[in-house]
Design an enzyme around this catalytic site. Structure first.
Site, PDB file in Angstrom:
ATOM      1  N   CYS B 162       0.807  -1.217   0.000  1.00  0.00           N
ATOM      2  CA  CYS B 162       0.000   0.000   0.000  1.00  0.00           C
ATOM      3  C   CYS B 162       0.843   1.271   0.000  1.00  0.00           C
ATOM      4  O   CYS B 162       0.305   2.374  -0.059  1.00  0.00           O
ATOM      5  CB  CYS B 162      -0.930  -0.001   1.198  1.00  0.00           C
ATOM      6  SG  CYS B 162      -1.775  -1.572   1.348  1.00  0.00           S
ATOM      7  N   HIS B 294      -3.372   7.933   5.539  1.00  0.00           N
ATOM      8  CA  HIS B 294      -3.478   6.591   4.961  1.00  0.00           C
ATOM      9  C   HIS B 294      -4.927   6.136   5.170  1.00  0.00           C
ATOM     10  O   HIS B 294      -5.535   5.604   4.252  1.00  0.00           O
ATOM     11  CB  HIS B 294      -2.449   5.646   5.592  1.00  0.00           C
ATOM     12  CG  HIS B 294      -2.346   4.364   4.853  1.00  0.00           C
ATOM     13  ND1 HIS B 294      -2.055   4.311   3.507  1.00  0.00           N
ATOM     14  CD2 HIS B 294      -2.524   3.069   5.239  1.00  0.00           C
ATOM     15  CE1 HIS B 294      -2.058   3.037   3.102  1.00  0.00           C
ATOM     16  NE2 HIS B 294      -2.342   2.279   4.135  1.00  0.00           N
ATOM     17  N   GLU B 305      -2.618   5.509  13.243  1.00  0.00           N
ATOM     18  CA  GLU B 305      -2.226   6.683  12.470  1.00  0.00           C
ATOM     19  C   GLU B 305      -2.491   7.966  13.262  1.00  0.00           C
ATOM     20  O   GLU B 305      -1.652   8.872  13.286  1.00  0.00           O
ATOM     21  CB  GLU B 305      -2.979   6.714  11.130  1.00  0.00           C
ATOM     22  CG  GLU B 305      -2.569   7.889  10.248  1.00  0.00           C
ATOM     23  CD  GLU B 305      -3.051   7.763   8.808  1.00  0.00           C
ATOM     24  OE1 GLU B 305      -3.939   6.927   8.543  1.00  0.00           O
ATOM     25  OE2 GLU B 305      -2.531   8.504   7.957  1.00  0.00           O
ATOM     26  N   LYS B 326      -9.886   7.807   0.827  1.00  0.00           N
ATOM     27  CA  LYS B 326     -10.252   6.419   0.533  1.00  0.00           C
ATOM     28  C   LYS B 326     -11.748   6.192   0.746  1.00  0.00           C
ATOM     29  O   LYS B 326     -12.323   5.271   0.176  1.00  0.00           O
ATOM     30  CB  LYS B 326      -9.461   5.444   1.425  1.00  0.00           C
ATOM     31  CG  LYS B 326      -7.996   5.313   1.031  1.00  0.00           C
ATOM     32  CD  LYS B 326      -7.294   4.229   1.822  1.00  0.00           C
ATOM     33  CE  LYS B 326      -5.845   4.029   1.404  1.00  0.00           C
ATOM     34  NZ  LYS B 326      -4.941   5.078   1.899  1.00  0.00           N
ATOM     35  N   HIS B 331      -9.488   2.010  -1.500  1.00  0.00           N
ATOM     36  CA  HIS B 331      -8.053   1.842  -1.284  1.00  0.00           C
ATOM     37  C   HIS B 331      -7.437   1.279  -2.570  1.00  0.00           C
ATOM     38  O   HIS B 331      -7.664   0.123  -2.912  1.00  0.00           O
ATOM     39  CB  HIS B 331      -7.849   0.892  -0.101  1.00  0.00           C
ATOM     40  CG  HIS B 331      -6.423   0.809   0.377  1.00  0.00           C
ATOM     41  ND1 HIS B 331      -5.350   1.158  -0.417  1.00  0.00           N
ATOM     42  CD2 HIS B 331      -5.904   0.409   1.562  1.00  0.00           C
ATOM     43  CE1 HIS B 331      -4.222   0.977   0.270  1.00  0.00           C
ATOM     44  NE2 HIS B 331      -4.535   0.530   1.477  1.00  0.00           N
ATOM     45  N   PHE B 390       1.351  -2.834   4.562  1.00  0.00           N
ATOM     46  CA  PHE B 390       1.582  -4.165   5.121  1.00  0.00           C
ATOM     47  C   PHE B 390       3.065  -4.458   4.961  1.00  0.00           C
ATOM     48  O   PHE B 390       3.687  -4.084   3.972  1.00  0.00           O
ATOM     49  CB  PHE B 390       0.782  -5.208   4.343  1.00  0.00           C
ATOM     50  CG  PHE B 390      -0.630  -5.396   4.839  1.00  0.00           C
ATOM     51  CD1 PHE B 390      -1.116  -4.707   5.926  1.00  0.00           C
ATOM     52  CD2 PHE B 390      -1.475  -6.287   4.196  1.00  0.00           C
ATOM     53  CE1 PHE B 390      -2.422  -4.902   6.380  1.00  0.00           C
ATOM     54  CE2 PHE B 390      -2.783  -6.486   4.637  1.00  0.00           C
ATOM     55  CZ  PHE B 390      -3.249  -5.793   5.717  1.00  0.00           C
TER      56      PHE B 390
END
Lengths: 87, 402
Positions: B162, B294, B305, B326, B331, B390
């Protein structure tokens, strides 16, 4: 034939790298050293073993219809799902 | 070191087939997430996504090209054309020899893998099209952009899940800043909305079945999107000399690795990336007015976050705006940072902050100004764009108003 309970415990034990005899019903997954990844892997293995769908979203474990607070609640939940989905 | 500016931007995603359409959708808080229209959708337990609709690849590309372009490459070329046209650059001679293309993607030609596995496993075919490999490879999009626009300098693909696009753009930025290249085409693309792509994500059990609601107490997971974002990063004097329109200046970046867990995010890793980008750009934290989060809408990301932002900014965390687009476009995995950089450009250039839509209930663990549901007008001088992948790989970019 092996009971649902024994099969679920065998899956959990394998995930925890323990003998099934070392898993007791009152333990939590945390007690067994199973983290969030281990949990989704166990659920996957259970779904495959019983050919069922387990309603579980890792984002809201407490809101899922599936209670993961102890081995006992997981076994009870799976017994119910097996009964329902194979009825 | 050279200063680096953005002189071109292009995109295609669920809320727009161009930058202007995407800006309009972000201003309106339009949601591009809906029922997936893909083969075997009925066998998926997750049936929503931010799918690009109304994109007729057949009208864009000829038959020969279609045989070579996976959907992620199609998206990339479509967005690259808009970006390069806007920049007004023509890559010839020395400029062509030294300029390159660095793009991000997590999965590359996922639909091509999917279709051909179907053919050999499900349909039992023993033969696949000769271009399967060049079509699915992760660098296909970067290579086709270089071929189409004569970019002969450093070109490659970055794949960090990502954070792919942010890592790619950080690389491109660094190349221009160091004087390696006068201009770089950069950004990223993703197209995983096929049966296998969604099925794989289902397995993790972090997907929402109904909506992406970042930072909202009742959020229940992420929603996949697809599309591309492509930019032209250019050395500032080069751009000024030719009178190019400058969209924003890229001033800093940082990359960190959590070195802890393959899926769970770390506050320290994220905070170090945010603080590092500010340090790299010579930015005083108080100057930052907007962060494109994010903001995946998962329980784990959003609270981590927000804690990282609070750590990196201290008191100022309460004065800045942070939103997750998003909620609108989904995403885009490896392409997400590229599309999200647009929200930063819009904030700096137009003074419009894209909202976090679908926001229903405050979460005390996400107690920042997340610009809920409606866009806001505000003057912003510096904006950051976060990406936390990830694997614990983080990349944050910093942009400044020109």
């Amino acid at each position: 034939m092996t009971s649902v309970k024994d099969r679920v415990i065998a899956i959990i034990a394998e995930q925890a790298v323990l003998e099934p005899g070392d898993v007791s019903m009152d333990q939590t997954l945390e007690d067994l050293g199973i983290d969030s990844l281990g949990l989704v892997e166990s659920i996957f293995a259970i779904e495959e073993a019983f050919d069922i769908q387990v309603p579980f979203n890792a984002n809201e474990p407490q809101e899922s219809d599936f209670d993961i607070s102890s081995v006992a609640t997981i076994v009870a939940g799976i017994e119910k799902l097996v009964a329902e989905q194979h009825a | 070191m050279k200063r680096v500016v953005i002189t071109g931007a292009g995109t295609i995603n669920a809320i727009g087939h161009s930058v202007s359409e995407t800006f309009a959708s972000m201003r309106e808080g339009r949601c591009g997430i809906g029922q997936l229209e893909i083969q075997d959708v009925e066998r998926l337990s997750i049936q929503i996504g931010g799918q690009v609709k109304g994109f007729e690849a057949e009208g864009e590309f000829n038959r020969q090209q279609m045989a070579l372009y996976d959907r992620f490459t199609q998206f990339t070329l479509f967005a690259a054309r808009e970006a390069i046209q806007q920049s007004g650059l023509e890559f010839i001679g020395e400029l062509a020899a030294r300029s390159g293309v660095v793009l991000g993607t997590a999965g590359g030609g996922v639909s091509t893998w999917d279709e051909n596995y179907r053919a050999v496993y499900e349909a039992g075919k023993n033969r696949v099209h000769p271009f399967v490999v060049p079509k699915l490879m992760n660098n296909a999009a970067a290579s086709h952009v270089s071929i189409e626009y004569n970019l002969k300098g450093p070109s490659f693909t970055v794949s960090t899940a990502c954070a792919s696009s942010n890592h790619a753009m950080a690389q491109a930025f660094q190349m221009v800043r160091l004087g390696m290249a006068p201009a770089m085409v950069t950004g990223g693309s993703e197209s995983m909305l096929c049966f296998g792509g969604v099925k794989a994500w289902e397995g993790l059990r972090v997907m929402s079945k109904d909506a992406c609601r970042p930072f909202s107490m009742n959020r229940n997971g992420m929603v996949q999107g697809e599309g591309a974002g492509v930019f032209v990063f250019e050395e500032m004097e080069h751009a000024k000399k030719r009178g190019a329109e400058i969209l924003a200046e890229v001033v800093g970046f940082a990359m960190t690795s959590d070195a802890s867990d393959i899926v769970m995010p770390s506050k320290q890793g994220a905070a170090r990336a945010i603080a590092g980008a500010m340090k790299d750009g010579g930015i005083n934290p108080e100057e930052v007015g907007y962060i494109n989060a994010h903001g995946t809408g998962t329980a784990a990301n959003d609270k981590t976050e927000c804690a990282a932002v609070a750590d990196a900014f201290g008191q100022h965390a309460d004065n800045l705006m942070i939103s997750s687009t998003k909620s609108m476009h989904g995403h885009l995995i490896g392409g997400t940072g590229a599309v999200e950089l647009l929200a930063c450009i819009m904030a700096l250039r137009d003074g419009v902050i894209a909202p976090t839509i679908g926001y229903e209930e405050p979460d005390p663990e996400c107690a920042l100004d997340v610009v809920p549901n409606e866009a806001r007008e505000a003057k912003v001088n510096v904006a950051l764009s976060n990406a936390f992948a990830f694997g614990g790989l983080n990349a944050v970019l910093a942009l400044r108003k020109v």
